[in-house]
Each structure stands twice: as C-alpha cells, then as structure tokens.
Design an enzyme around this catalytic site. Sequence first.
Site, short mmCIF file in Angstrom:
data_model
loop_
_atom_site.label_atom_id
_atom_site.label_comp_id
_atom_site.label_asym_id
_atom_site.label_seq_id
_atom_site.Cartn_x
_atom_site.Cartn_y
_atom_site.Cartn_z
CG ASP A 179 -1.84 1.19 1.23
OD1 ASP A 179 -1.44 2.29 0.79
OD2 ASP A 179 -3.00 1.03 1.62
CG HIS A 180 1.55 4.22 -3.23
ND1 HIS A 180 0.29 3.90 -3.66
CD2 HIS A 180 1.66 5.56 -3.40
CE1 HIS A 180 -0.32 5.00 -4.08
NE2 HIS A 180 0.50 6.02 -3.94
CG HIS A 242 -4.15 4.36 -0.93
ND1 HIS A 242 -3.20 3.37 -0.88
CD2 HIS A 242 -4.38 4.58 -2.25
CE1 HIS A 242 -2.87 3.01 -2.12
NE2 HIS A 242 -3.58 3.73 -2.96
C1 BG6 Z 1 -3.24 4.49 -6.55
C2 BG6 Z 1 -4.52 4.53 -7.32
O1 BG6 Z 1 -3.24 3.45 -5.63
O2 BG6 Z 1 -3.06 5.72 -5.88
C3 BG6 Z 1 -4.55 5.70 -8.29
O3 BG6 Z 1 -4.69 3.32 -8.04
C4 BG6 Z 1 -4.26 6.99 -7.56
O4 BG6 Z 1 -5.80 5.79 -8.95
C5 BG6 Z 1 -3.00 6.85 -6.73
O5 BG6 Z 1 -4.08 7.99 -8.54
C6 BG6 Z 1 -2.78 8.08 -5.87
O6 BG6 Z 1 -1.52 8.00 -5.28
P1 BG6 Z 1 -0.71 9.30 -4.88
O7 BG6 Z 1 0.54 8.79 -4.25
O8 BG6 Z 1 -0.48 10.09 -6.13
O9 BG6 Z 1 -1.62 10.04 -3.92
#
Ligand code: BG6
Length: 491
Positions: A179-180, A242
């Site tokens: 989960d980045h 997230h």
């Molecule tokens: C991803 C989603 O997990 O997170 C994308 O699949 C989204 O749709 C992205 O744009 C958002 O990540 P960040 O780090 O740009 O907030």
Amino acid sequence: MNKENPTSLIVIFGATGDLAQRKLYPSIYRLYKNGSISKNFAVVGVARRPLSNEEFRANVTKSVSSAANGEGNAEEFSSHFYYHPFDVTSSNSYQQLKDLLGSLDHDYETNGNRIFYLAMAPEFFGTIASNLKAEGLTETAGWKRLVIEKPFGHSLPSAKELNEEIREAFHESEIYRIDHYLGKEMVQNIEVIRFANALFEPLWNNRYISNIQITSSEVLGVEDRGRYYENSGALRDMVQNHMLQMVALLAMEPPIKLNPEEIRSEKVKVLRALRTIEQDEIENYFVRGQYGQGVIAEDTVLGYREENSVDPDSNTETFVAGKLVIDNFRWAGVPIYIRTGKRMYSKSTKIVVQFKDIPMNLYYNLGEKVDPNLLVIHIQPEEGITLHLNAKKSGKDITTTPIKLDYSNNCIDGINTPEAYERLIYDAMRGDMTNFTHWDEVALSWSFIDQVSKAWESKKASDFPNYEAGSTGPKKADELLEKDGFHWWPV
Ligand code: BG6
C-alpha cells in the site's frame, strides 16, 4: 544477511509496465546510488513482449535518467538488469527463469535471496505464485519474498480466493502487500506525531476531539486506466486501502513495541471496531460522485463517461465521501470523515484533526466565536504539520486572532524525502514488514467496503455526473458534514 545493505535478486513481473518504469526502476536506482543496497544485486525483468537484455537496459537507463541527473552511473546500474520474455502459463517459461535465477545467484553472490515482485495485471497474481512454487523457483538457499501490488482482490470473497492461492506458495511472513501510502514520509509520521509528543496523546480521544477529516484529492482523471477503473471505482481504488490505512494509524492505540506484529495488532483492532453500515443506511454515511466536464488550468476536460474505455452510461464512482464510526471507548461519538476523488481542484492529501470548542468562550474574534484548534497533517504535496491556535490580536482591545504554528519538512535544508516506493523496496529487502498490509487488515477492510459497494451496485446513481471537473466534489459531500454541524476544512 546484512540487514542494512541487503543482497538479493529481484524478479519484476510486469517489467515493461508503467509502474515499473515510473516508480520501481527509479527507486531501485536511488537505493543503489545512495549505497542502501549492496552491489550484489540483479534485477530480472519479466514480461510478455520479446526484448533483448540490451533493449531492456536501454529502457531502464531512460527511466532512471531524471533520478540520475546526469551522474553517469545509470548505465552501470542498468548492467545489473536482465530480461526474460515470459508466458505466465507455460511451464517452460518458469524453467528458463529458474535457470537464469540460478546462474545470476551464482554470479552476483546473492545467497539465494529472491524477491518476486508482482507489478502486473492482478488476474495473474494467483497463477504466478502457484507456478513459482510448482516449478521450483521458490526452493532456494536464501529467503524468498513475494511483493504484491494492489488490487488485492475486488471484494472479500475474491481477496480470500487470491490469498489462499498465494498462501500455498508463500507463508504470510513472506508476503509483502503493497500500500504505497504506507511508504509516504508523513503517513509514517502519524505515529511519531502521536506517540512521541506528550502534548497530543492525552487529548487524542472523544473528550477533546470533535471530528477528524481525511481528504485525498487528485487533479488527474482516469487517464488510460478506464478498463481497470470501471471495475474498481474510487471506493476500491483508494478507500479500501489507502484511506482506511490512514484511519487505522490515526485511531489505533499506542503499540507496546514498535514492531510489525504489535503495530498491526493495534491497527486491526481499529478496523474491527469500524461500525458496519447496513445497506439501507448507506446514504446517511456515504456519498458517491462522478465527474462531468469541467475546466482545469484553463483547459476544458472530458467528463468521466467520455473517457477511453469507459461506459457512456457508467455507474462507477470517481469520488467518495464517507462518515466512519469507530465503536470503541476512545472514539465513540467522534466521526471520521473521509473523501477522495479524481478531477478535483487540487492534488492534495491532508488530515485535519478538529478539537472540541473550549467550554466557555470569553473571547470573540471580530464578533465571531473563536476558531476551534486544528492539527493539520500535510501528507502531500507539502509535508508537515500546522497547529491552528488563537492568540491576542495586537492592540488595545482584547480580541483574538487565529494563528498558525507551522512545521514543514520541505523547508529543512538538504532533506530529500525518499519516494514511497524507495522505502518499501528497501524494507522488503531488509525483511521489515511494518509498512505492508497483513491479510487480517485486508480482510477487515474488504468486509467494511463490500457493504457499501453492494448497496451502490444494486442501485444506479440517478444524478451522475454530479460534480464538475476542477471542483471540490458533489454538494452532498458537504451536506454529509453539515447535518452533523461541521464543514470540510479547506485543503
Ligand atoms: C493508486 C490509485 O493506488 O493511488 C490511483 O490506483 C491513484 O488511482 C494513486 O491515482 C494516488 O496515489 P498518490 O501517491 O499520487 O496520492
């Protein structure tokens, strides 16, 4: 194993994909450049299309060029990369890959350590994991780890099925579900702000906090991901993972130790305490939205239903706002509002903790009630915290004025916040599972989300599109808070 400078082979499935090129290669490059990983590493890129090692290396060099900033070691870095054209279902493909890994293991002295990173279409996750075991690629003298990208299933039943498949080949302690958001500096900072300050933790409960708001808004639309997004929508794409992870970090009890098991066990308790919303009550707790045409940075942009690979009559939500209720002693009575959407007016992720009003107002701020105290955690693009307080306005009269105490990570000289993926790859190489999601968290998040998606799928949204691209989302999202006497703080 050297924990600080880990040594491993990294096999990336989906090596020609967008994620690999935009995030994974530059992150591995930065780890290499700053000496975080040992020179004893090799990356095997696996994908369907035929490419030679040279062509693949040229792609890698290109994708790390901005991180390399002309330093001239990008080619040396790319020389650690090998390409293996692959058919997910062919036994032959796995056997050839096995031989390649065996010889690289030997050449790079990686002690048999292997990371299998699945960064490709999720329908193949299960097949690949089982074949890795069946074809003997997981039999190695060192450790083996499976790093797996989202989506981890589409609902609780499909996530369970996938989990059972991968668990046949890898033990839970070898599965690193990405989960980045958990790799982001300020998401990691939530725990530190809460548990390293005597100031906040005593106030962090329903006696002093009136509500919490978490917003993650994006300016970009669905781009070329229409096919995936049509089956996902904002609820599965952002909330199940997230947003709920941020809720868990904000609401959990202090862990007894800072280790993955203890932290996870506190997060799991929060997810277990999330009140399940009954189908016929969804409208009181959740709002869905879909963007129509609008203007962003002076350009007219398409509505969601006009995007590529999107049904012109699509019922998919590109915006979600929700009110979450945590039924435990600490949080009873404190709503946690979340909202996330595409094609909104700004790219921003922020958490606002709103404290309760003081018991008796002695002061008036230009005839108004004094503002409540807010703690704002800026996740991105700014990184920092702001504390909103009230102070005396200079002058003869005793009137108040709102003031802000600001801390910004970006202002610290020389700081270079690592990218989320850089940290997560490094953690996976060191065997630190703290910032990955355990199956228990995934299962609980899905069981909460499934209730909402079932209600939405059973009833078509009659008002879609209901927000203009470039706006703050549908009006109903404001009403969700207004009926509780609150409003969204601007982000
Ligand atoms: C991803 C989603 O997990 O997170 C994308 O699949 C989204 O749709 C992205 O744009 C958002 O990540 P960040 O780090 O740009 O907030």
